[in-house]
Design an enzyme around this catalytic site. Structure first.
Site, PDB file in Angstrom:
ATOM      1  N   ARG A 104       0.849  -1.184   0.000  1.00 22.08           N
ATOM      2  CA  ARG A 104       0.000   0.000   0.000  1.00 22.08           C
ATOM      3  C   ARG A 104       0.892   1.244   0.000  1.00 22.08           C
ATOM      4  O   ARG A 104       2.098   1.155   0.220  1.00 22.08           O
ATOM      5  CB  ARG A 104      -0.920  -0.015   1.225  1.00 22.08           C
ATOM      6  CG  ARG A 104      -1.951  -1.141   1.189  1.00 22.08           C
ATOM      7  CD  ARG A 104      -2.629  -1.304   2.544  1.00 22.08           C
ATOM      8  NE  ARG A 104      -3.280  -0.066   2.945  1.00 22.08           N
ATOM      9  CZ  ARG A 104      -3.416   0.314   4.227  1.00 22.08           C
ATOM     10  NH1 ARG A 104      -2.911  -0.423   5.203  1.00 22.08           N
ATOM     11  NH2 ARG A 104      -4.039   1.447   4.514  1.00 22.08           N
ATOM     12  N   SER A 152       0.682   4.092   1.951  1.00 25.33           N
ATOM     13  CA  SER A 152       0.856   4.899   3.157  1.00 25.33           C
ATOM     14  C   SER A 152       2.294   4.826   3.660  1.00 25.33           C
ATOM     15  O   SER A 152       3.034   3.888   3.339  1.00 25.33           O
ATOM     16  CB  SER A 152      -0.091   4.410   4.263  1.00 25.33           C
ATOM     17  OG  SER A 152       0.359   3.167   4.793  1.00 25.33           O
ATOM     18  N   LYS A 204      -2.987  -8.003  11.359  1.00 24.46           N
ATOM     19  CA  LYS A 204      -4.322  -7.748  11.910  1.00 24.46           C
ATOM     20  C   LYS A 204      -5.349  -7.472  10.812  1.00 24.46           C
ATOM     21  O   LYS A 204      -6.554  -7.618  11.042  1.00 24.46           O
ATOM     22  CB  LYS A 204      -4.292  -6.595  12.910  1.00 24.46           C
ATOM     23  CG  LYS A 204      -4.003  -5.228  12.322  1.00 24.46           C
ATOM     24  CD  LYS A 204      -3.941  -4.161  13.403  1.00 24.46           C
ATOM     25  CE  LYS A 204      -3.627  -2.785  12.837  1.00 24.46           C
ATOM     26  NZ  LYS A 204      -4.637  -2.290  11.900  1.00 24.46           N
ATOM     27  N   ASP A 205      -4.885  -7.070   9.623  1.00 20.13           N
ATOM     28  CA  ASP A 205      -5.793  -6.782   8.511  1.00 20.13           C
ATOM     29  C   ASP A 205      -6.024  -7.980   7.593  1.00 20.13           C
ATOM     30  O   ASP A 205      -6.784  -7.878   6.632  1.00 20.13           O
ATOM     31  CB  ASP A 205      -5.238  -5.627   7.664  1.00 20.13           C
ATOM     32  CG  ASP A 205      -5.105  -4.329   8.446  1.00 20.13           C
ATOM     33  OD1 ASP A 205      -5.953  -4.080   9.317  1.00 20.13           O
ATOM     34  OD2 ASP A 205      -4.143  -3.575   8.186  1.00 20.13           O
ATOM     35  N   THR A 239     -11.741   7.104  17.387  1.00 25.79           N
ATOM     36  CA  THR A 239     -11.427   5.758  16.900  1.00 25.79           C
ATOM     37  C   THR A 239     -12.630   5.247  16.129  1.00 25.79           C
ATOM     38  O   THR A 239     -13.770   5.556  16.487  1.00 25.79           O
ATOM     39  CB  THR A 239     -11.086   4.770  18.025  1.00 25.79           C
ATOM     40  OG1 THR A 239     -10.802   3.480  17.448  1.00 25.79           O
ATOM     41  CG2 THR A 239     -12.229   4.595  19.016  1.00 25.79           C
ATOM     42  N   SER A 260     -12.506   1.817  15.229  1.00 27.76           N
ATOM     43  CA  SER A 260     -12.463   0.395  15.552  1.00 27.76           C
ATOM     44  C   SER A 260     -13.566   0.025  16.551  1.00 27.76           C
ATOM     45  O   SER A 260     -13.662   0.604  17.634  1.00 27.76           O
ATOM     46  CB  SER A 260     -11.093   0.051  16.154  1.00 27.76           C
ATOM     47  OG  SER A 260     -11.143  -1.160  16.882  1.00 27.76           O
ATOM     48  N   LEU A 261     -14.398  -0.946  16.186  1.00 24.26           N
ATOM     49  CA  LEU A 261     -15.461  -1.386  17.088  1.00 24.26           C
ATOM     50  C   LEU A 261     -14.881  -2.037  18.339  1.00 24.26           C
ATOM     51  O   LEU A 261     -15.439  -1.913  19.430  1.00 24.26           O
ATOM     52  CB  LEU A 261     -16.390  -2.361  16.361  1.00 24.26           C
ATOM     53  CG  LEU A 261     -17.121  -1.807  15.135  1.00 24.26           C
ATOM     54  CD1 LEU A 261     -18.030  -2.873  14.540  1.00 24.26           C
ATOM     55  CD2 LEU A 261     -17.916  -0.561  15.474  1.00 24.26           C
ATOM     56  N   ARG A 262     -13.763  -2.733  18.182  1.00 22.77           N
ATOM     57  CA  ARG A 262     -13.110  -3.341  19.353  1.00 22.77           C
ATOM     58  C   ARG A 262     -12.647  -2.258  20.331  1.00 22.77           C
ATOM     59  O   ARG A 262     -12.895  -2.352  21.542  1.00 22.77           O
ATOM     60  CB  ARG A 262     -11.909  -4.182  18.907  1.00 22.77           C
ATOM     61  CG  ARG A 262     -11.058  -4.677  20.082  1.00 22.77           C
ATOM     62  CD  ARG A 262      -9.774  -5.327  19.603  1.00 22.77           C
ATOM     63  NE  ARG A 262      -8.905  -4.426  18.872  1.00 22.77           N
ATOM     64  CZ  ARG A 262      -8.076  -3.547  19.448  1.00 22.77           C
ATOM     65  NH1 ARG A 262      -8.025  -3.428  20.761  1.00 22.77           N
ATOM     66  NH2 ARG A 262      -7.299  -2.780  18.702  1.00 22.77           N
ATOM     67  N   ARG A 263     -11.953  -1.249  19.817  1.00 24.06           N
ATOM     68  CA  ARG A 263     -11.473  -0.186  20.692  1.00 24.06           C
ATOM     69  C   ARG A 263     -12.625   0.574  21.332  1.00 24.06           C
ATOM     70  O   ARG A 263     -12.560   0.951  22.504  1.00 24.06           O
ATOM     71  CB  ARG A 263     -10.557   0.762  19.909  1.00 24.06           C
ATOM     72  CG  ARG A 263      -9.216   0.142  19.571  1.00 24.06           C
ATOM     73  CD  ARG A 263      -8.378   1.040  18.681  1.00 24.06           C
ATOM     74  NE  ARG A 263      -7.099   0.412  18.354  1.00 24.06           N
ATOM     75  CZ  ARG A 263      -6.425   0.643  17.243  1.00 24.06           C
ATOM     76  NH1 ARG A 263      -6.885   1.496  16.344  1.00 24.06           N
ATOM     77  NH2 ARG A 263      -5.270   0.033  17.020  1.00 24.06           N
ATOM     78  N   ARG A 291     -10.758   8.262  10.678  1.00 22.97           N
ATOM     79  CA  ARG A 291     -10.176   7.502   9.578  1.00 22.97           C
ATOM     80  C   ARG A 291      -8.969   8.255   9.031  1.00 22.97           C
ATOM     81  O   ARG A 291      -8.695   9.389   9.393  1.00 22.97           O
ATOM     82  CB  ARG A 291     -11.206   7.302   8.446  1.00 22.97           C
ATOM     83  CG  ARG A 291     -12.336   6.311   8.740  1.00 22.97           C
ATOM     84  CD  ARG A 291     -11.885   4.858   8.771  1.00 22.97           C
ATOM     85  NE  ARG A 291     -11.037   4.510   7.646  1.00 22.97           N
ATOM     86  CZ  ARG A 291     -11.453   4.240   6.422  1.00 22.97           C
ATOM     87  NH1 ARG A 291     -12.733   4.296   6.124  1.00 22.97           N
ATOM     88  NH2 ARG A 291     -10.599   3.899   5.475  1.00 22.97           N
ATOM     89  N   GLY A 292      -8.252   7.615   8.111  1.00 20.71           N
ATOM     90  CA  GLY A 292      -7.066   8.217   7.513  1.00 20.71           C
ATOM     91  C   GLY A 292      -5.805   7.535   7.990  1.00 20.71           C
ATOM     92  O   GLY A 292      -5.832   6.690   8.884  1.00 20.71           O
ATOM     93  N   ASN A 293      -4.667   7.891   7.380  1.00 20.00           N
ATOM     94  CA  ASN A 293      -3.402   7.292   7.817  1.00 20.00           C
ATOM     95  C   ASN A 293      -2.968   7.897   9.151  1.00 20.00           C
ATOM     96  O   ASN A 293      -3.608   8.817   9.675  1.00 20.00           O
ATOM     97  CB  ASN A 293      -2.322   7.463   6.741  1.00 20.00           C
ATOM     98  CG  ASN A 293      -2.020   8.924   6.431  1.00 20.00           C
ATOM     99  OD1 ASN A 293      -1.940   9.759   7.319  1.00 20.00           O
ATOM    100  ND2 ASN A 293      -1.844   9.239   5.152  1.00 20.00           N
ATOM    101  N   THR A 345      -2.421  11.698   9.286  1.00 21.95           N
ATOM    102  CA  THR A 345      -3.691  12.418   9.190  1.00 21.95           C
ATOM    103  C   THR A 345      -4.433  12.390  10.515  1.00 21.95           C
ATOM    104  O   THR A 345      -4.986  13.407  10.964  1.00 21.95           O
ATOM    105  CB  THR A 345      -4.572  11.792   8.089  1.00 21.95           C
ATOM    106  OG1 THR A 345      -3.902  11.896   6.841  1.00 21.95           O
ATOM    107  CG2 THR A 345      -5.921  12.495   8.006  1.00 21.95           C
ATOM    108  N   ARG A 346      -4.430  11.251  11.173  1.00 23.69           N
ATOM    109  CA  ARG A 346      -5.135  11.125  12.451  1.00 23.69           C
ATOM    110  C   ARG A 346      -4.489  12.010  13.528  1.00 23.69           C
ATOM    111  O   ARG A 346      -5.186  12.662  14.307  1.00 23.69           O
ATOM    112  CB  ARG A 346      -5.142   9.655  12.895  1.00 23.69           C
ATOM    113  CG  ARG A 346      -5.909   8.757  11.948  1.00 23.69           C
ATOM    114  CD  ARG A 346      -5.980   7.331  12.451  1.00 23.69           C
ATOM    115  NE  ARG A 346      -6.461   6.435  11.411  1.00 23.69           N
ATOM    116  CZ  ARG A 346      -6.959   5.223  11.629  1.00 23.69           C
ATOM    117  NH1 ARG A 346      -7.036   4.763  12.865  1.00 23.69           N
ATOM    118  NH2 ARG A 346      -7.374   4.467  10.634  1.00 23.69           N
ATOM    119  N   CYS A 401     -12.366  -8.881  10.520  1.00 27.30           N
ATOM    120  CA  CYS A 401     -11.454  -7.872  11.052  1.00 27.30           C
ATOM    121  C   CYS A 401     -12.194  -6.693  11.649  1.00 27.30           C
ATOM    122  O   CYS A 401     -11.608  -5.911  12.396  1.00 27.30           O
ATOM    123  CB  CYS A 401     -10.528  -7.365   9.942  1.00 27.30           C
ATOM    124  SG  CYS A 401      -9.630  -8.657   9.061  1.00 27.30           S
TER     125      CYS A 401
END
Length: 313
Positions: free
Chosen positions: A9, A11, A81-82, A125, A127-130, A147-149, A152-153, A241
């Site tokens: 990718r 990023s 993880k992805d 965040t 992420s549903l887990r977080r 969202r974003g890299n 960016t975050r 994921c």
């Protein structure tokens, strides 16, 4: 092989990881020509929608797999993880690297920890887990999509859009940008159980014995054992994921035992199932499956289905 092409990718983090793999391979094959070829994935292109609503499995991997099929590249470097727990026919996970820091991290300009945040503070965040695990620690916190890299975050945090954000510690550490925020605090896995495979790199290729043998020099036994436990747990639960699942195996310092921490629940933490066990390391091929079965008996599949329905609304 005289030449190897790595699909990656675009990023900064993805490029760092692919350059790392290139350097590791060159240590063993100094005469091999290795080059990187960049691709944009679906998850990179759609930045205004939570990942869970885009489609779940393969968001970060599909375009790289197409490049492998089209012979545009020989291997693809992924954050494990992805990577979906079940591969399509013809693809293999050829190598797993030594694990970096598997923890999540708390980043803030004003506050040193989740505990220090004022009532009703905003954490970023998607992420549903977080989200679930933050709500377990601080039910009063307001959660806002992010969202974003990585860069960016962090820029959004520094612009004041959030009081804090949660990222994977390893990404910030690899890019050496911890000092860009006033507070960078990794969170103990006892407080926030990471995603399966977090901080391990997975090398995917077509099912080709020559390539798999060549890539075997990258394999780390401990990472393989830990990720087997974690991915088995998720695979048996049939969780992707993008659902609220934490799965973390840790080989203990004695080298004889594995601690496995697992959690499944609703994004708002209103319901959850969690367990922690310590098992002999020789049982690693059964631990994840056994705990997943225990979770299933407690209603985990039904819980995940409801969590997914909420996420995809």
């Amino acid at each position: 092989m005289k030449k190897l092409v790595i699909a990656t990718r675009q990023s900064k983090l993805a490029l760092w990881q692919s350059e790392y793999i290139k350097a590791e391979l060159n240590k063993h094959y100094p005469d091999m020509q290795i080059e990187l070829k960049t691709f944009s994935t679906k998850a990179d292109k759609i930045l205004d929608v939570p990942l869970a609503k885009i489609g779940g499995k393969g968001l970060f991997t599909k375009e790289l797999e197409i490049a492998l099929l089209n012979k545009e590249a020989d291997i693809a470097v992924h954050s494990l993880k992805d990577v979906p727990v079940v591969f399509e026919d013809g693809f293999v996970l050829a190598a797993l690297t030594k694990r970096f820091d598997p923890r999540d991290a708390f980043l803030s300009e004003k506050y040193e920890s989740i505990e220090a945040l004022p009532n009703g503070a905003v954490i970023g965040t998607t992420s549903l887990r977080r989200r679930m695990e933050i709500k377990m620690l601080r039910p009063d916190i307001e959660l806002k999509d992010l969202r974003g890299n990585i860069n960016t975050r962090i820029a959004k945090l520094k612009a004041g859009e959030y009081d804090a954000i949660i990222l994977a510690a390893t990404g910030v550490q690899k890019l050496q940008i911890e000092d860009e925020v006033n507070y960078f605090t990794p969170i103990s896995t006892d407080l926030m159980i990471p995603s399966m495979g977090q901080a391990t790199l997975g090398i995917e290729t077509l099912d080709n014995k020559e390539l798999v043998d060549l890539l075997s020099v990258l394999n780390d036994e401990n990472a393989y054992i830990e990720s087997t436990v974690e991915r088995d747990f998720v695979r048996v639960l049939e969780g992707g994921c993008q659902v609220p699942i934490g799965s973390k195996a840790t080989i203990l310092e004695d080298g004889k035992n594995i601690k496995f921490q697992a959690i499944v629940g609703m994004p708002d933490a209103s319901e959850r199932i969690e367990e922690e066990v310590i098992e002999p390391i020789e049982n690693y091929k059964e631990i994840g499956k056994k705990i997943a079965q225990s979770f299933i008996e407690k209603g985990a599949k039904e819980l995940l289905k409801r969590a997914e329905e909420i996420a995809f609304k």
